[in-house]
Design a protein around this motif. Structure first.
Motif, PDB file in Angstrom:
ATOM      1  N   UNK A   1       0.833  -1.208   0.000  1.00  0.00           N
ATOM      2  CA  UNK A   1       0.000   0.000   0.000  1.00  0.00           C
ATOM      3  C   UNK A   1       0.867   1.257   0.000  1.00  0.00           C
TER       4      UNK A   1
ATOM      5  N   UNK B   1       1.875   1.724  -3.481  1.00  0.00           N
ATOM      6  CA  UNK B   1       0.772   2.226  -4.302  1.00  0.00           C
ATOM      7  C   UNK B   1       0.555   3.715  -4.069  1.00  0.00           C
ATOM      8  N   UNK B   2       0.676   4.149  -2.821  1.00  0.00           N
ATOM      9  CA  UNK B   2       0.517   5.575  -2.522  1.00  0.00           C
ATOM     10  C   UNK B   2       1.600   6.378  -3.211  1.00  0.00           C
ATOM     11  N   UNK B   3       2.811   5.883  -3.153  1.00  0.00           N
ATOM     12  CA  UNK B   3       3.934   6.623  -3.725  1.00  0.00           C
ATOM     13  C   UNK B   3       3.931   6.581  -5.242  1.00  0.00           C
TER      14      UNK B   3
ATOM     15  N   UNK C   1      -4.297   5.037  -8.278  1.00  0.00           N
ATOM     16  CA  UNK C   1      -4.933   5.070  -6.975  1.00  0.00           C
ATOM     17  C   UNK C   1      -6.375   4.599  -7.066  1.00  0.00           C
ATOM     18  N   UNK C   2      -6.568   3.379  -7.553  1.00  0.00           N
ATOM     19  CA  UNK C   2      -7.902   2.818  -7.681  1.00  0.00           C
ATOM     20  C   UNK C   2      -8.499   2.542  -6.309  1.00  0.00           C
TER      21      UNK C   2
ATOM     22  N   UNK D   1     -10.947   0.316  -3.645  1.00  0.00           N
ATOM     23  CA  UNK D   1     -11.019  -1.120  -3.368  1.00  0.00           C
ATOM     24  C   UNK D   1     -11.929  -1.801  -4.383  1.00  0.00           C
ATOM     25  N   UNK D   2     -13.071  -1.168  -4.633  1.00  0.00           N
ATOM     26  CA  UNK D   2     -14.008  -1.742  -5.605  1.00  0.00           C
ATOM     27  C   UNK D   2     -13.396  -1.835  -6.992  1.00  0.00           C
TER      28      UNK D   2
ATOM     29  N   UNK E   1     -10.316  -1.969  -7.858  1.00  0.00           N
ATOM     30  CA  UNK E   1      -9.269  -2.988  -7.883  1.00  0.00           C
ATOM     31  C   UNK E   1      -9.876  -4.379  -8.008  1.00  0.00           C
ATOM     32  N   UNK E   2     -10.925  -4.623  -7.241  1.00  0.00           N
ATOM     33  CA  UNK E   2     -11.578  -5.924  -7.309  1.00  0.00           C
ATOM     34  C   UNK E   2     -12.144  -6.176  -8.697  1.00  0.00           C
TER      35      UNK E   2
ATOM     36  N   UNK F   1      -9.189  -6.781 -11.296  1.00  0.00           N
ATOM     37  CA  UNK F   1      -8.556  -8.093 -11.169  1.00  0.00           C
ATOM     38  C   UNK F   1      -9.506  -9.215 -11.562  1.00  0.00           C
TER      39      UNK F   1
ATOM     40  N   UNK G   1      -1.930  -4.652 -14.268  1.00  0.00           N
ATOM     41  CA  UNK G   1      -2.114  -5.842 -13.438  1.00  0.00           C
ATOM     42  C   UNK G   1      -0.766  -6.524 -13.190  1.00  0.00           C
TER      43      UNK G   1
ATOM     44  N   UNK H   1       1.217  -4.654 -10.636  1.00  0.00           N
ATOM     45  CA  UNK H   1       0.749  -4.946  -9.282  1.00  0.00           C
ATOM     46  C   UNK H   1       1.286  -6.286  -8.802  1.00  0.00           C
TER      47      UNK H   1
END
Lengths: 117, 117
Positions: free
Chosen positions: B18, B21-23, B28-29, B31-32, B34-35, B38, B100, B103
DNA sequence: CGATAATGATACGGCCCCGTAACGATCGGG
DNA sequence: CCCGATCGTTACGGGGCCGTATCATTATCG
């Protein structure tokens, strides 16, 4: 503890946990908020607004606002530093500790599933 | 591939990624989002709005809006189903596949660090 | 002292997301 | 053929987060 992990496993883990988080309904913290919360609970105190901002590479208002919203959720609390009253010390809470623990459970459970598959 | 993982390791992994991801600044997706992303890239096509909504336990407008914003980012694209023009088929893109993959790299790299620590 | 620096909070304007409800387009059964 | 069902989208009102700039409070140094 090797914790080796393949690319496809990493993605599946990430997806499963995010699906769990979406379904959990509850908090739905942003990426920033999650990073802040875990930093508070995993790194040694004391934590300050400025310190967290530098740690995450974001501006101070981001931290202030995140603490506001997470404070409403009971996940953290704030207290003025008595020795330097400009500082604010961020403190952990029982609810916050439980939330962090719950997240840990989610991740480990999904990881275990992937390992046995 | 055992992929055993302790509670504290799970939390550290979650935090490190995380922070990355912030950096990263980039998308900056949520939670929804990202789900959704993926799910599109890990499960077999075809994907529809209704199907994703049911899969995640959210309402259809959530999916439509997520596809709008991720479409602007070039992470997914949409196409009308020619055989049933009510349906919309969600398609993968090169940029989405790269995101993806990126990530997956983040997660595996951080996991490896924890394993060797 | 007084001026300067540092800390965290706030104001502002902008953008994104949410859930509910309604909508147009399309399909399909009677 | 038409009417109901289904699909995805849009409208609405509400709320949250963002970065920049500014603020009040407190500490520090000359």
């Amino acid at each position: 503890m090797v914790l080796e992990i393949k690319l496809t496993q990493a993605l599946r883990l990430w997806r499963e946990v995010h699906l769990d988080l979406v379904r959990d309904t509850q908090a739905d913290l942003s990426v920033r908020q999650t990073a802040i919360l875990l930093t508070i609970y995993l790194e040694l105190p004391p934590h300050t607004v400025r310190g967290l901002a530098a740690r995450l590479g974001v501006t101070k208002p981001v931290i202030t606002r995140a603490l506001d919203s997470m404070g409403k959720l009971g996940l953290v609390s704030r207290k003025r530093d008595e020795y330097d009253k400009r500082n604010v010390v961020i403190q952990r809470t029982v609810a916050g500790a439980l939330a962090v623990e719950h997240l840990a459970d989610l991740v480990t459970a999904r990881a275990r599933e992937l390992g046995s598959a």
